[in-house]
Design a protein around this motif. Structure first.
Motif, short mmCIF file in Angstrom:
data_model
loop_
_atom_site.label_atom_id
_atom_site.label_comp_id
_atom_site.label_asym_id
_atom_site.label_seq_id
_atom_site.Cartn_x
_atom_site.Cartn_y
_atom_site.Cartn_z
N PRO A 114 30.38 55.45 34.18
CA PRO A 114 31.65 56.11 34.51
C PRO A 114 32.29 56.69 33.24
CG PRO A 114 31.98 53.75 34.39
CD PRO A 114 30.50 53.99 34.19
N ALA A 115 33.26 57.54 33.41
CA ALA A 115 33.96 58.12 32.26
C ALA A 115 34.79 57.06 31.53
CB ALA A 115 34.87 59.26 32.72
N GLU A 116 35.28 56.09 32.28
CA GLU A 116 36.06 55.00 31.68
C GLU A 116 35.94 53.77 32.56
OE1 GLU A 116 40.00 56.65 31.56
OE2 GLU A 116 40.41 56.10 33.61
N VAL A 117 36.32 52.62 32.01
CA VAL A 117 36.28 51.37 32.76
C VAL A 117 37.72 51.01 33.11
CG1 VAL A 117 35.61 48.94 32.72
CG2 VAL A 117 34.20 50.64 31.52
N ASP A 118 37.95 50.79 34.39
CA ASP A 118 39.30 50.48 34.87
C ASP A 118 39.43 48.97 35.02
OD1 ASP A 118 41.86 50.78 35.92
OD2 ASP A 118 41.12 51.08 37.95
N PHE A 119 40.08 48.32 34.05
CA PHE A 119 40.28 46.88 34.09
C PHE A 119 41.53 46.56 34.90
CE2 PHE A 119 38.14 47.59 29.98
CZ PHE A 119 37.03 46.80 30.17
N ASP A 120 41.43 45.56 35.77
CA ASP A 120 42.58 45.10 36.55
C ASP A 120 43.36 44.12 35.68
OD1 ASP A 120 44.35 43.74 38.23
OD2 ASP A 120 42.93 43.67 39.89
N PRO A 121 44.60 44.44 35.33
CA PRO A 121 45.36 43.54 34.45
C PRO A 121 45.64 42.17 35.05
CG PRO A 121 46.74 45.36 35.21
CD PRO A 121 45.35 45.63 35.70
N GLY A 122 45.55 42.05 36.38
CA GLY A 122 45.79 40.76 37.03
C GLY A 122 44.53 39.92 37.20
N MET A 123 43.38 40.43 36.72
CA MET A 123 42.12 39.71 36.89
C MET A 123 41.71 39.03 35.59
SD MET A 123 38.42 41.22 38.07
CE MET A 123 38.66 41.11 39.82
N ARG A 124 41.26 37.77 35.73
CA ARG A 124 40.73 37.02 34.59
C ARG A 124 39.37 36.47 34.96
NH1 ARG A 124 43.47 31.96 34.04
NH2 ARG A 124 41.56 30.91 34.54
N TRP A 125 38.35 36.81 34.18
CA TRP A 125 36.99 36.31 34.42
C TRP A 125 36.88 34.92 33.80
CZ3 TRP A 125 34.10 38.91 37.75
CH2 TRP A 125 34.41 40.25 37.97
N ASP A 126 36.41 33.95 34.58
CA ASP A 126 36.36 32.56 34.14
C ASP A 126 34.98 32.10 33.68
OD1 ASP A 126 39.06 32.12 34.69
OD2 ASP A 126 38.63 31.60 36.77
N ARG A 127 33.95 32.45 34.45
CA ARG A 127 32.61 31.95 34.09
C ARG A 127 31.55 32.80 34.76
NH1 ARG A 127 30.20 27.82 37.76
NH2 ARG A 127 31.93 27.71 39.18
N LEU A 128 30.36 32.75 34.16
CA LEU A 128 29.22 33.54 34.63
C LEU A 128 28.03 32.62 34.83
CD1 LEU A 128 28.05 36.42 35.09
CD2 LEU A 128 27.37 36.38 32.69
N GLU A 129 27.41 32.69 36.01
CA GLU A 129 26.20 31.94 36.31
C GLU A 129 25.04 32.93 36.45
OE1 GLU A 129 26.33 28.87 39.58
OE2 GLU A 129 28.19 29.98 39.94
N ILE A 130 24.00 32.76 35.68
CA ILE A 130 22.79 33.56 35.84
C ILE A 130 21.91 32.83 36.85
CG2 ILE A 130 20.77 34.56 34.70
CD1 ILE A 130 23.51 35.75 33.84
N LEU A 131 21.60 33.50 37.96
CA LEU A 131 20.84 32.87 39.04
C LEU A 131 19.35 33.19 38.98
CD1 LEU A 131 23.39 33.67 41.89
CD2 LEU A 131 23.20 31.57 40.55
N GLY A 132 19.00 34.29 38.33
CA GLY A 132 17.60 34.66 38.24
C GLY A 132 17.44 35.97 37.50
N ALA A 133 16.22 36.25 37.08
CA ALA A 133 15.93 37.50 36.37
C ALA A 133 14.46 37.85 36.58
CB ALA A 133 16.23 37.35 34.89
#
Length: 89
Positions: free
Chosen positions: A21-40
Motif C-alpha cells: 500500500p502507499a501507507e500503513v494505517d495504524f489504529d490508535p486504539g489498537m495494541r498488539w499483545d503477542r504473536l504465535e507462529i503456528l506453522g511455516a
C-alpha cells in the motif's frame, strides 16, 4: 513486531512492491499483545517462496481479539518480502 511498534518504514520496505500500500494505517486504539507462529513452509536459503501461519493477539479499546492469517512471502532481489495473506475467520 513492526505493527506492534508502528514501524511504517520497515513495513513498507519489507512489503512486496506489487501488493504494497502507499501507507500503513495504524489504529490508535489498537495494541498488539503477542504473536504465535503456528506453522511455516519454504523460506529456506534455496527457496524463493514461503508461507507463515500465525495468530496475532491484540486489544482494541480494551477488548481482546485475534487475527489468524496464512501469509505468503517471496524473495525480491534476494530479500524476503510479504506478498499477501489469507485471513481465517
Amino acid at each position: 513486531s513492526a505493527f506492534a511498534v508502528r514501524d511504517e518504514a520497515y513495513l513498507l520496505r519489507s512489503w512486496d512492491p506489487e501488493t504494497r500500500p502507499a501507507e500503513v494505517d495504524f489504529d490508535p486504539g489498537m495494541r498488539w499483545d503477542r504473536l504465535e507462529i503456528l506453522g511455516a513452509t519454504g523460506g529456506g536459503p534455496f527457496h524463493t517462496e514461503g508461507t507463515v501461519e500465525f495468530r496475532a493477539h491484540y486489544r482494541v479499546h480494551g477488548a481482546a481479539g485475534e487475527l489468524h492469517e496464512n501469509s505468503r512471502f517471496r524473495r525480491d532481489r534476494g530479500e524476503w518480502v510479504y506478498l499477501d495473506g489469507d485471513i481465517e475467520r
